[in-house]
Scaffold this active site. Sequence first.
Site, PDB file in Angstrom:
ATOM      1  N   ARG A   1      27.909  35.343  44.614  1.00 18.20           N
ATOM      2  CA  ARG A   1      27.061  35.661  43.461  1.00 18.20           C
ATOM      3  C   ARG A   1      25.801  36.330  43.996  1.00 18.20           C
ATOM      4  NH1 ARG A   1      30.843  35.533  40.680  1.00 18.20           N
ATOM      5  NH2 ARG A   1      31.300  34.172  38.910  1.00 18.20           N
TER       6      ARG A   1
ATOM      7  N   GLU B   1      23.181  41.584  37.277  1.00 22.58           N
ATOM      8  CA  GLU B   1      24.221  42.590  37.024  1.00 22.58           C
ATOM      9  C   GLU B   1      24.151  43.045  35.579  1.00 22.58           C
ATOM     10  OE1 GLU B   1      28.070  41.102  38.179  1.00 22.58           O
ATOM     11  OE2 GLU B   1      27.319  40.472  40.130  1.00 22.58           O
TER      12      GLU B   1
ATOM     13  N   HIS C   1      31.468  44.410  41.104  1.00 19.61           N
ATOM     14  CA  HIS C   1      32.058  43.091  40.826  1.00 19.61           C
ATOM     15  C   HIS C   1      33.580  43.185  40.582  1.00 19.61           C
ATOM     16  CE1 HIS C   1      30.982  38.812  39.252  1.00 19.61           C
ATOM     17  NE2 HIS C   1      32.195  38.830  39.771  1.00 19.61           N
TER      18      HIS C   1
HETATM   19  C1  8YV Z   1      35.624  37.097  37.696  1.00 24.29           C
HETATM   20  C2  8YV Z   1      34.418  36.061  39.609  1.00 24.29           C
HETATM   21  O1  8YV Z   1      36.458  38.103  37.386  1.00 24.29           O
HETATM   22  O2  8YV Z   1      35.924  34.361  38.972  1.00 24.29           O
HETATM   23  C3  8YV Z   1      34.810  34.658  39.341  1.00 24.29           C
HETATM   24  O3  8YV Z   1      33.952  33.794  39.550  1.00 24.29           O
HETATM   25  O4  8YV Z   1      33.471  36.309  40.235  1.00 24.29           O
HETATM   26  C4  8YV Z   1      35.151  37.220  39.103  1.00 24.29           C
HETATM   27  O5  8YV Z   1      36.096  37.588  40.017  1.00 24.29           O
HETATM   28  C5  8YV Z   1      34.486  37.105  36.761  1.00 24.29           C
HETATM   29  O6  8YV Z   1      33.530  36.161  37.122  1.00 24.29           O
HETATM   30  C6  8YV Z   1      34.967  36.864  35.342  1.00 24.29           C
HETATM   31  O7  8YV Z   1      34.378  35.754  34.720  1.00 24.29           O
END
Ligand code: 8YV
Length: 324
Positions: free
Chosen positions: A243, A272, A290
């Site tokens: 993150r 973001e 992302h």
């Molecule tokens: C997701 C991600 O696609 O799953 C996660 O935590 O970071 C991503 O790969 C995105 O967060 C969708 O909620």
Amino acid sequence: MNKPKVIVTRHLPCEVEAQLTQLYDVQLNESDVPLSADELKHALQTADAVLTTVTDAITADVLSVPNKRAKIIGQFGVGYNNIDIQAAKAEGITVTNTPHVLTDCTADIAMLLLLMSARRAAEGERLILNKQWTGWTPTQLLGQKVTGKTLGLIGFGRIAQAMAKKAHHGFDMNIIYYTPTSTPEQAVLNDLKATRCSSIDELLAQADFVSLHCPSGATTKHLINEARLKLMRPTAHLINTARGDVVDSNALIKALKEGWIAGAGLDVYESEPNLNPEFLTLNNVALLPHLGSASHETRTAMGNRVLANIDAFFAGHEPCDRVV
Ligand code: 8YV
């Protein structure tokens, strides 16, 4: 019996939406415009389940809306830092996520960024796109060899271990890791010949590549700050698929500009999609929007996992991925 009402905040893969439509009284979001705080509140008041993603800020304020009907929030994603979990718990709302199914794809993106950063791939592509490539030279865009180098993983959960496997078995990399929480299985450690570091600082000083795999939260906010970037080797690269707020982006920009580290590969950002515009001016950073879990197979599997969780919940069973 009436079907439970489900509100889906973003456009999901077609197969998943078709399944949802068949099983539930569903409100999809074909325009894919994120819902406002008021719309999220309204969703909690009018649906039995709300299906969220990383782009939905499910704050304590949103969760405290009166006259809620929703009993479950099914998060599409493994990370759930967009949801105030304590507030959800206090409101008696179940929250689920989608672990396991995105492990390999996210580890692939981390490996991709590692390779891009090491071999200056983004810089090379920009050279071609900007029509500045004048031909091969023996000293052009020399990067760093990846094979045999040391990969340091901060956080050693599923995604970190999957990346370690690819790096160790595919690129003969030495694996070191730091985790304050889990105790990895001995068989995994043996397979990867992985060595535990007793602190993040110890890991940073030893790694040629540092990849972040810890969740976002109060204890990991700006975990990688100016002081820690200074502990890294000047030839090292930082990879972030976790993150954005785990890294202090101002400090990282300074480190990249002043050569404290050689490069970075980023898939996630603070605020973001409004990443710090200074990143765009740097040559030694590879930037992705992302994409961690962004493959057809994985996004469909994530949708099916959300479905499995809400199906179980409405059938009166324990959802397999309950967070609270
Ligand atoms: C997701 C991600 O696609 O799953 C996660 O935590 O970071 C991503 O790969 C995105 O967060 C969708 O909620």
